[in-house]
Design an enzyme around this catalytic site. Structure first.
Site, PDB file in Angstrom:
ATOM      1  N   ILE A  79       0.720 -10.943  -9.815  1.00  0.00           N
ATOM      2  CA  ILE A  79       1.951 -11.721  -9.671  1.00  0.00           C
ATOM      3  C   ILE A  79       1.815 -12.546  -8.393  1.00  0.00           C
ATOM      4  O   ILE A  79       1.634 -11.988  -7.303  1.00  0.00           O
ATOM      5  CB  ILE A  79       3.174 -10.782  -9.591  1.00  0.00           C
ATOM      6  N   GLY A  81       0.815  -1.228   0.000  1.00  0.00           N
ATOM      7  CA  GLY A  81       0.000   0.000   0.000  1.00  0.00           C
ATOM      8  C   GLY A  81       0.840   1.264   0.000  1.00  0.00           C
ATOM      9  O   GLY A  81       0.397   2.316   0.455  1.00  0.00           O
ATOM     10  N   GLU A  84      10.529  -0.742   4.680  1.00  0.00           N
ATOM     11  CA  GLU A  84       9.928  -1.361   5.867  1.00  0.00           C
ATOM     12  C   GLU A  84       8.524  -1.892   5.617  1.00  0.00           C
ATOM     13  O   GLU A  84       8.041  -2.754   6.336  1.00  0.00           O
ATOM     14  CB  GLU A  84       9.920  -0.360   7.030  1.00  0.00           C
ATOM     15  N   TYR A  95      16.023  13.048  -8.283  1.00  0.00           N
ATOM     16  CA  TYR A  95      14.943  12.899  -7.296  1.00  0.00           C
ATOM     17  C   TYR A  95      14.803  14.236  -6.565  1.00  0.00           C
ATOM     18  O   TYR A  95      15.733  14.692  -5.896  1.00  0.00           O
ATOM     19  CB  TYR A  95      15.332  11.785  -6.324  1.00  0.00           C
ATOM     20  N   GLU A 124       1.598  -2.770 -12.865  1.00  0.00           N
ATOM     21  CA  GLU A 124       0.800  -2.099 -11.834  1.00  0.00           C
ATOM     22  C   GLU A 124      -0.576  -2.733 -11.630  1.00  0.00           C
ATOM     23  O   GLU A 124      -1.583  -2.039 -11.440  1.00  0.00           O
ATOM     24  CB  GLU A 124       0.681  -0.602 -12.154  1.00  0.00           C
ATOM     25  N   ARG A 153       7.606  13.638   6.600  1.00  0.00           N
ATOM     26  CA  ARG A 153       6.571  14.172   5.710  1.00  0.00           C
ATOM     27  C   ARG A 153       5.268  14.382   6.492  1.00  0.00           C
ATOM     28  O   ARG A 153       4.595  15.401   6.341  1.00  0.00           O
ATOM     29  CB  ARG A 153       6.342  13.209   4.545  1.00  0.00           C
ATOM     30  N   SER A 175      10.366  -1.007  -9.091  1.00  0.00           N
ATOM     31  CA  SER A 175      11.019  -0.243  -8.024  1.00  0.00           C
ATOM     32  C   SER A 175      12.549  -0.220  -8.178  1.00  0.00           C
ATOM     33  O   SER A 175      13.146  -1.087  -8.819  1.00  0.00           O
ATOM     34  CB  SER A 175      10.639  -0.911  -6.699  1.00  0.00           C
TER      35      SER A 175
HETATM   36  C1  LIG Z   1       7.835   7.022   1.827  1.00  0.00           C
HETATM   37  C2  LIG Z   1       7.987   6.299   0.539  1.00  0.00           C
HETATM   38  C3  LIG Z   1       9.245   6.066   0.023  1.00  0.00           C
HETATM   39  C4  LIG Z   1       9.383   5.393  -1.196  1.00  0.00           C
HETATM   40  N1  LIG Z   1      10.633   5.138  -1.670  1.00  0.00           N
HETATM   41  C5  LIG Z   1      10.788   4.430  -2.813  1.00  0.00           C
HETATM   42  C6  LIG Z   1      12.091   4.113  -3.304  1.00  0.00           C
HETATM   43  O1  LIG Z   1      13.103   4.448  -2.699  1.00  0.00           O
HETATM   44  N2  LIG Z   1      12.173   3.403  -4.447  1.00  0.00           N
HETATM   45  C7  LIG Z   1      11.066   2.975  -5.113  1.00  0.00           C
HETATM   46  O2  LIG Z   1      11.197   2.310  -6.126  1.00  0.00           O
HETATM   47  N3  LIG Z   1       9.827   3.299  -4.686  1.00  0.00           N
HETATM   48  C8  LIG Z   1       9.652   3.979  -3.554  1.00  0.00           C
HETATM   49  N4  LIG Z   1       8.397   4.277  -3.101  1.00  0.00           N
HETATM   50  C9  LIG Z   1       7.229   3.859  -3.887  1.00  0.00           C
HETATM   51  C10 LIG Z   1       6.686   2.466  -3.511  1.00  0.00           C
HETATM   52  O3  LIG Z   1       7.166   2.036  -2.279  1.00  0.00           O
HETATM   53  C11 LIG Z   1       7.048   1.471  -4.582  1.00  0.00           C
HETATM   54  O4  LIG Z   1       6.321   1.769  -5.753  1.00  0.00           O
HETATM   55  C12 LIG Z   1       6.797  -0.003  -4.238  1.00  0.00           C
HETATM   56  O5  LIG Z   1       7.258  -0.788  -5.303  1.00  0.00           O
HETATM   57  C13 LIG Z   1       5.349  -0.322  -3.973  1.00  0.00           C
HETATM   58  O6  LIG Z   1       5.277  -1.582  -3.330  1.00  0.00           O
HETATM   59  P1  LIG Z   1       3.990  -2.004  -2.499  1.00  0.00           P
HETATM   60  O7  LIG Z   1       4.165  -3.410  -2.059  1.00  0.00           O
HETATM   61  O8  LIG Z   1       3.693  -1.019  -1.444  1.00  0.00           O
HETATM   62  O9  LIG Z   1       2.888  -1.960  -3.633  1.00  0.00           O
HETATM   63  P2  LIG Z   1       1.474  -1.253  -3.617  1.00  0.00           P
HETATM   64  O10 LIG Z   1       1.619   0.182  -3.321  1.00  0.00           O
HETATM   65  O11 LIG Z   1       0.536  -2.025  -2.780  1.00  0.00           O
HETATM   66  O12 LIG Z   1       1.096  -1.439  -5.157  1.00  0.00           O
HETATM   67  C14 LIG Z   1       1.779  -0.734  -6.159  1.00  0.00           C
HETATM   68  C15 LIG Z   1       1.175  -1.101  -7.518  1.00  0.00           C
HETATM   69  O13 LIG Z   1       1.460  -2.455  -7.825  1.00  0.00           O
HETATM   70  C16 LIG Z   1       0.272  -3.243  -7.902  1.00  0.00           C
HETATM   71  N5  LIG Z   1       0.577  -4.517  -7.248  1.00  0.00           N
HETATM   72  C17 LIG Z   1       0.978  -4.711  -5.973  1.00  0.00           C
HETATM   73  N6  LIG Z   1       1.230  -6.016  -5.767  1.00  0.00           N
HETATM   74  C18 LIG Z   1       0.977  -6.655  -6.944  1.00  0.00           C
HETATM   75  C19 LIG Z   1       1.051  -8.009  -7.375  1.00  0.00           C
HETATM   76  N7  LIG Z   1       1.434  -9.000  -6.570  1.00  0.00           N
HETATM   77  N8  LIG Z   1       0.696  -8.300  -8.660  1.00  0.00           N
HETATM   78  C20 LIG Z   1       0.321  -7.323  -9.516  1.00  0.00           C
HETATM   79  N9  LIG Z   1       0.233  -6.027  -9.159  1.00  0.00           N
HETATM   80  C21 LIG Z   1       0.565  -5.706  -7.889  1.00  0.00           C
HETATM   81  C22 LIG Z   1      -0.803  -2.424  -7.242  1.00  0.00           C
HETATM   82  O14 LIG Z   1      -2.095  -2.701  -7.758  1.00  0.00           O
HETATM   83  C23 LIG Z   1      -0.342  -1.003  -7.532  1.00  0.00           C
HETATM   84  O15 LIG Z   1      -0.759  -0.594  -8.801  1.00  0.00           O
HETATM   85  C24 LIG Z   1       8.227   4.970  -1.895  1.00  0.00           C
HETATM   86  C25 LIG Z   1       6.967   5.197  -1.351  1.00  0.00           C
HETATM   87  C26 LIG Z   1       6.840   5.860  -0.148  1.00  0.00           C
HETATM   88  C27 LIG Z   1       5.479   6.082   0.416  1.00  0.00           C
END
Ligand SMILES: Cc1cc2nc3c(=O)[nH]c(=O)nc-3n(C[C@H](O)[C@H](O)[C@H](O)COP(=O)(O)OP(=O)(O)OC[C@H]3O[C@@H](n4cnc5c(N)ncnc54)[C@H](O)[C@@H]3O)c2cc1C
Length: 524
Positions: free
Chosen positions: A264, A129, A197, A443, A258, A386, A209
């Site tokens: 996945i 999330g 985390e 960034y 996404e 933030r 990512s």
């Molecule tokens: C404070 C903060 C710092 C961050 N720093 C970074 C960073 O340093 N580098 C970076 O790359 N990103 C960063 N992000 C962005 C975010 O963490 C990444 O995009 C991360 O990959 C999302 O992972 P999640 O498990 O939270 O996915 P979610 O937020 O739950 O989902 C992201 C997307 O992927 C889809 N999804 C999730 N799981 C699956 C699955 N199993 N199959 C198909 N689709 C799926 C969802 O529907 C959504 O569209 C940051 C975000 C925040 C809030």
């Protein structure tokens, strides 16, 4: 995870008094007119899913794994972008799913997708999330309801292949859980984004990512050698060799998809031996331009550090307790480079020596381990700030892009100019933290005083920055993804034919259009 902000509420960061003063004096930040809503004040729309659909879902996953209670719905509302947080702080949960479904196996995911397609229920795959691009906010219109498909129960390390150096892991594993399981085998993924985390492996793959140690371990999409995907049309098993000439690489269809093409349910990932040595250090460069040239040489001339980041003058200044610590007494702080080295002792020693020689030649001054160690210790704490800044009445946002080295100075100037144009006199900081032989990512962090309508203020700044990125030849995202927030710019980036290809794939895999509608796919 805090429902209206970041992380563990017990670790909330109070802004130190001098910072508050600085915000007031420098940026004119004033406390917001209304305090943030409490959990009990959140406005949640009535759940829309028919009882028969809920019962059918419960028959697949077990009743306890279909939740329609307020707590589950609120905690699965949107992601963690600045507008997401602003809306939650205002008590607005209008995008809440009608139910949260927690499947326990690939087969259950396939069955849930079949059921949802039959009943025209939108499905939002939900990992940690932590999306910051509106990737968890589906378009609801035309659907019988919305289900958040929480993958948290798919959290096993299934197997390790120590010969090929790969591991099969499930997508709902949060990064620290995955690292703990791999550490039991003496291995690491080496993927440490700032959201480490809380974010999950599935989310990393689905959003392409990139972690803080990407210079050494690579981006997450480089780590994926195979995957299993559940789609409304059935299952795909992809990746039977590290590289293949058997047609286009279908892994690339799902990396960055996404949740719009499939879910996945398993990942085969390249792994590394856990490093015996970790050493971080700081370097100072006179200017951002000089530091950029040094990073480029490191990226192009072999054996780069594992972590490599360069802060511009403003970010360096803000990040230092005493700016003069880094610069000449009373003078400019200059620009901080953090270089981190991880690996076997001999390899670390070799790469350190190589980097030191090059950085000195490029005009760098060695600052010893302290700035590097300080960065490493605080690397996951910035997201807490933030929340404190929003509470104090500041709008804070991060933006990222990437381009070829030759375009980088122009892109840097263009984005800064656009943010100043849109926001008056904001504080704009920037760093480079992902480098390649041919280019790098920029960034930006921007902080400004909130207006009476912070969402409109955010939208104006986001639009201006997006236009500047596109105009200066950058990509609209290096690692956050497209979601809904970048859809327009992404459509421009890939053109009409590119959009048609994506729609063609979507129509084939998801004919009922239930998977994360409104996200990723440009609509004309
Ligand atoms: C404070 C903060 C710092 C961050 N720093 C970074 C960073 O340093 N580098 C970076 O790359 N990103 C960063 N992000 C962005 C975010 O963490 C990444 O995009 C991360 O990959 C999302 O992972 P999640 O498990 O939270 O996915 P979610 O937020 O739950 O989902 C992201 C997307 O992927 C889809 N999804 C999730 N799981 C699956 C699955 N199993 N199959 C198909 N689709 C799926 C969802 O529907 C959504 O569209 C940051 C975000 C925040 C809030």
């Amino acid at each position: 995870m805090l429902w209206s902000g970041w992380g563990d509420p017990a670790r909330a960061a109070e802004l130190p008094a001098p910072v508050r003063e600085l915000l007031t004096e420098l940026l004119g930040v004033r406390p917001p007119a209304a305090p943030a809503a409490t959990f009990g004040e959140v406005r949640l729309p009535p759940a829309a899913l028919p009882q028969a659909v809920l019962a059918a879902l419960a028959a697949v996953t077990g009743e306890e794994h279909v939740r329609a209670d307020d707590d589950a719905r609120i905690r699965h509302t949107r992601g963690k972008s600045t507008p997401d947080l602003l809306l939650m702080r205002a008590g607005d949960a209008s995008d809440a799913p009608d139910a949260v479904v927690l499947p326990g196996s690939h087969e259950e995911v396939v069955e849930v997708l079949r059921l949802c397609a039959e009943h025209r229920v939108a499905v939002v795959p939900f990992g940690g999330g932590t999306s910051v691009v509106g990737g968890l906010t589906p378009a609801r219109r035309g659907y019988a309801g919305v289900v958040a498909l929480d993958l948290g129960r798919l959290d096993r390390l299934r197997s390790v292949d120590p010969v090929s150096m790969t591991a099969d892991l499930e997508p709902g594993l949060r990064a620290p859980q995955a690292e703990r399981l791999l550490a039991g085998h003496g291995l690491t993924l080496g993927h440490f984004p700032q959201s480490y985390e809380y974010a999950t492996l599935g989310g990393f793959a689905a959003a392409r990512s990139s972690g803080q140690a990407s210079a050494g371990y690579g981006r997450f999409d480089d780590m994926v050698v195979g995957m299993t995907v559940a789609t409304p049309r059935g299952t795909l098993e992809i990746g039977r060799a590290p590289k293949s000439a058997a047609g286009p690489d279908l892994r690339q269809v799902f990396l960055g998809s996404e949740g719009a093409f499939g879910v996945i349910t398993s990942l085969r990932l390249r792994v590394h031996r856990a490093p015996a040595v970790r050493a971080y250090e700081g370097w100072r460069f006179e200017t951002f331009a000089a530091g950029t040239a040094a990073l480029r040489r490191l990226a192009q001339e072999g054996a780069p550090p594992t972590v490599l980041r360069l802060s511009d003058e403003t970010e360096t200044m803000v990040g230092l307790a005493k700016p003069t610590d880094l610069g000449t007494p009373g003078g400019d702080s200059g620009c901080l480079v953090v270089a981190g080295f991880e690996g076997a002792p001999g390899d670390v020693a070799h790469r350190r020596e190589h980097a030191a020689a090059l950085l000195v030649e490029a005009g760098g001054v060695h600052l010893g381990p302290e700035p590097g160690e300080k960065w490493a210790q605080g690397r996951f704490s910035a997201p807490y700030l933030r929340d404190s800044l929003l509470a104090a009445g500041a709008t804070v946002e991060t933006l990222e892009t990437a381009c070829f080295w030759a375009d980088l100075p122009r892109l840097y100037d263009a984005v800064r100019l656009a943010l100043h144009g849109a926001l008056g006199s904001p504080l704009v900081m920037c760093h480079i933290s992902h480098v390649y032989a041919t280019g790098a990512s920029l960034y930006f962090t921007v902080v400004t005083a909130q207006t009476g309508d912070p969402l409109a203020q955010w939208a104006a700044a986001k639009r201006a920055a997006g236009e500047a990125i596109v105009g200066a030849g950058g990509t609209i995202s290096h690692h956050h993804g497209v979601g809904r927030d970048h859809l327009e710019a992404y459509a421009a980036e890939i053109g009409d034919l590119g959009g048609e290809i994506l729609r063609g794939i979507k129509e084939r895999l998801d004919p009922a259009g239930i998977l994360n509608p409104g996200v990723l796919i440009p609509v004309y």
